[in-house]
Design a protein around this motif. Structure first.
Motif, PDB file in Angstrom:
ATOM      1  N   VAL A 172       0.826  -1.206   0.000  1.00  0.00           N
ATOM      2  CA  VAL A 172       0.000   0.000   0.000  1.00  0.00           C
ATOM      3  C   VAL A 172       0.865   1.262   0.000  1.00  0.00           C
ATOM      4  CG1 VAL A 172      -0.220   0.118   2.524  1.00  0.00           C
ATOM      5  CG2 VAL A 172      -1.995   1.124   1.067  1.00  0.00           C
ATOM      6  N   LEU A 173       2.049   1.213   0.619  1.00  0.00           N
ATOM      7  CA  LEU A 173       2.893   2.397   0.672  1.00  0.00           C
ATOM      8  C   LEU A 173       3.637   2.651  -0.634  1.00  0.00           C
ATOM      9  CD1 LEU A 173       4.332   2.184   4.302  1.00  0.00           C
ATOM     10  CD2 LEU A 173       2.520   3.675   3.429  1.00  0.00           C
ATOM     11  N   GLY A 174       3.517   1.735  -1.587  1.00  0.00           N
ATOM     12  CA  GLY A 174       4.067   1.973  -2.912  1.00  0.00           C
ATOM     13  C   GLY A 174       3.062   2.581  -3.872  1.00  0.00           C
ATOM     14  N   GLU A 175       1.794   2.594  -3.478  1.00  0.00           N
ATOM     15  CA  GLU A 175       0.745   3.117  -4.365  1.00  0.00           C
ATOM     16  C   GLU A 175       0.924   4.619  -4.586  1.00  0.00           C
ATOM     17  OE1 GLU A 175      -3.262   2.115  -4.148  1.00  0.00           O
ATOM     18  OE2 GLU A 175      -2.946   0.113  -3.322  1.00  0.00           O
ATOM     19  N   GLN A 176       0.690   5.053  -5.820  1.00  0.00           N
ATOM     20  CA  GLN A 176       0.930   6.443  -6.174  1.00  0.00           C
ATOM     21  C   GLN A 176       0.060   7.403  -5.383  1.00  0.00           C
ATOM     22  OE1 GLN A 176       0.827   6.864 -10.449  1.00  0.00           O
ATOM     23  NE2 GLN A 176       2.362   5.270 -10.756  1.00  0.00           N
ATOM     24  N   ARG A 177      -1.128   6.969  -4.951  1.00  0.00           N
ATOM     25  CA  ARG A 177      -2.006   7.846  -4.174  1.00  0.00           C
ATOM     26  C   ARG A 177      -1.459   8.134  -2.788  1.00  0.00           C
ATOM     27  NH1 ARG A 177      -7.631   5.209  -3.872  1.00  0.00           N
ATOM     28  NH2 ARG A 177      -6.527   3.295  -4.434  1.00  0.00           N
ATOM     29  N   MET A 178      -0.475   7.382  -2.334  1.00  0.00           N
ATOM     30  CA  MET A 178       0.143   7.617  -1.036  1.00  0.00           C
ATOM     31  C   MET A 178       1.252   8.662  -1.101  1.00  0.00           C
ATOM     32  SD  MET A 178      -0.896   6.138   1.711  1.00  0.00           S
ATOM     33  CE  MET A 178      -1.906   4.767   2.284  1.00  0.00           C
ATOM     34  N   TRP A 179       1.515   9.188  -2.303  1.00  0.00           N
ATOM     35  CA  TRP A 179       2.646  10.092  -2.476  1.00  0.00           C
ATOM     36  C   TRP A 179       2.181  11.461  -2.938  1.00  0.00           C
ATOM     37  CZ3 TRP A 179       7.618   8.504  -1.285  1.00  0.00           C
ATOM     38  CH2 TRP A 179       7.708   7.155  -0.897  1.00  0.00           C
ATOM     39  N   ASP A 180       2.848  12.482  -2.445  1.00  0.00           N
ATOM     40  CA  ASP A 180       2.523  13.861  -2.767  1.00  0.00           C
ATOM     41  C   ASP A 180       2.859  14.145  -4.232  1.00  0.00           C
ATOM     42  OD1 ASP A 180       1.591  16.425  -1.782  1.00  0.00           O
ATOM     43  OD2 ASP A 180       3.642  17.132  -2.074  1.00  0.00           O
ATOM     44  N   VAL A 181       2.489  15.338  -4.689  1.00  0.00           N
ATOM     45  CA  VAL A 181       2.702  15.698  -6.092  1.00  0.00           C
ATOM     46  C   VAL A 181       4.178  15.755  -6.461  1.00  0.00           C
ATOM     47  CG1 VAL A 181       0.523  16.927  -6.333  1.00  0.00           C
ATOM     48  CG2 VAL A 181       2.543  18.157  -5.507  1.00  0.00           C
ATOM     49  N   ASP A 182       5.076  15.885  -5.454  1.00  0.00           N
ATOM     50  CA  ASP A 182       6.503  15.895  -5.774  1.00  0.00           C
ATOM     51  C   ASP A 182       7.053  14.496  -6.036  1.00  0.00           C
ATOM     52  OD1 ASP A 182       6.696  14.738  -3.269  1.00  0.00           O
ATOM     53  OD2 ASP A 182       7.932  16.325  -2.398  1.00  0.00           O
ATOM     54  N   ARG A 183       6.242  13.465  -5.753  1.00  0.00           N
ATOM     55  CA  ARG A 183       6.562  12.056  -6.018  1.00  0.00           C
ATOM     56  C   ARG A 183       7.761  11.556  -5.206  1.00  0.00           C
ATOM     57  NH1 ARG A 183       5.354  11.809 -12.624  1.00  0.00           N
ATOM     58  NH2 ARG A 183       3.366  12.927 -12.476  1.00  0.00           N
ATOM     59  N   LEU A 184       8.146  12.330  -4.205  1.00  0.00           N
ATOM     60  CA  LEU A 184       9.267  11.953  -3.348  1.00  0.00           C
ATOM     61  C   LEU A 184       8.866  11.758  -1.892  1.00  0.00           C
ATOM     62  CD1 LEU A 184      12.166  14.290  -4.600  1.00  0.00           C
ATOM     63  CD2 LEU A 184      12.054  11.797  -4.817  1.00  0.00           C
ATOM     64  N   HIS A 185       7.724  12.339  -1.500  1.00  0.00           N
ATOM     65  CA  HIS A 185       7.344  12.342  -0.093  1.00  0.00           C
ATOM     66  C   HIS A 185       5.911  11.844   0.090  1.00  0.00           C
ATOM     67  CE1 HIS A 185      10.518  15.526  -0.388  1.00  0.00           C
ATOM     68  NE2 HIS A 185      11.013  14.740   0.556  1.00  0.00           N
TER      69      HIS A 185
END
Length: 263
Positions: free
Chosen positions: A162-175
């Motif tokens: 689940v922590l790899g899903e793109q929805r878990m990441w901010d728009v900067d794709r790093l955090h």
């Protein structure tokens, strides 16, 4: 699992992941999993003390030079150390040096606290993750070996899909997003022996995938606001953390604001 665990102090060491980006509060400051964890631990002990020495952009060498001895001198019950991932994302990365520095950090911190916590950090699914996955997994193998040798706890965030899903990441794709940080706080909480309060590994609810146009708009926004500035810093040898002090540079009662560090 321990249900009567009691820790009275926490020191967090690391980079932007531990500083709390991108879990932004209304006043513009960052919260993050370490602050969330400290708040929950403090609710069990009114005298609980907390320091967060993490600063965004730091490489493992900088963490060792600027944070490790400071943290060790605090003699906290719990120390969390997350570092080295920024190094793996650099085009030229000496993994032997990274492993050596991480080993040095663990060897200094483990004797200074009751419980050292290490992490296998999460990564956003996508082409960037695939490119750097071998380095990340080499780092995680080192972390596992160090934990076994020094009695540290390892929180396996990398092993939670689940922590790899793109929805878990901010728009900067790093955090991670705020929800991602909440899940990390729960993961560390449980690893320390506290009773579970939620299932941090639970999958996200199903959602429609953004259409092609929406994805292209997001890609353009990411490139303009985050990728180009990141490349610029790499080319000029600058870091997003240059000149920044830790937000909690002293081990102080949780409810009190810590004076900024001079480092």
């Amino acid at each position: 699992m321990q249900m009567n665990v009691k820790y009275t102090s926490l020191v967090a060491v690391g980079d932007s992941f531990t500083e709390g980006m991108s879990d932004r509060l209304p006043d513009g400051s960052y919260r993050g999993w370490a602050d969330l964890l400290a708040g929950r631990m403090a609710a069990r002990d009114p005298g609980f003390r907390y320091a967060n020495l993490a600063v965004r952009g730091k490489l493992i060498g900088q963490i060792v030079d600027e944070q490790v001895d400071v943290a060790a001198a605090m003699r906290a019950d719990v120390v969390t150390l997350v570092g080295g991932l920024n190094d793996t994302l650099r085009p030229k990365c000496d993994m032997g040096r990274v492993r050596g520095l991480l080993t040095e950090a663990v060897e200094r911190l483990a004797p200074s606290c009751e419980q050292l916590v290490l992490m296998r950090s999460p990564g956003r699914n996508g082409p960037v993750m695939e490119r750097f996955r071998p380095r990340m997994e080499e780092l995680f193998t080192c972390i596992d070996e160090l934990a076994e040798r020094h009695g540290a706890v390892v929180v396996d965030l990398y092993g939670a899909p689940v922590l790899g899903e793109q929805r878990m990441w901010d728009v900067d794709r790093l955090h991670l997003t705020a929800e991602g940080h909440e899940r990390v706080a729960e993961a560390v909480w449980q690893a320390l022996g506290y009773p579970p309060e939620s299932d941090w590994r639970a999958p996200l609810a199903a959602a429609a995938r953004p259409n092609w146009a929406a994805r292209r708009v997001a890609d353009a926004r990411f490139a303009k606001q985050h990728l180009v500035p990141w490349i610029g810093r790499r080319l000029t040898g600058r870091s997003s953390g240059d000149g920044l002090a830790p937000k909690r540079g002293e081990l102080a009662p949780y409810g009190e604001a810590s004076a900024p560090s001079d480092s």
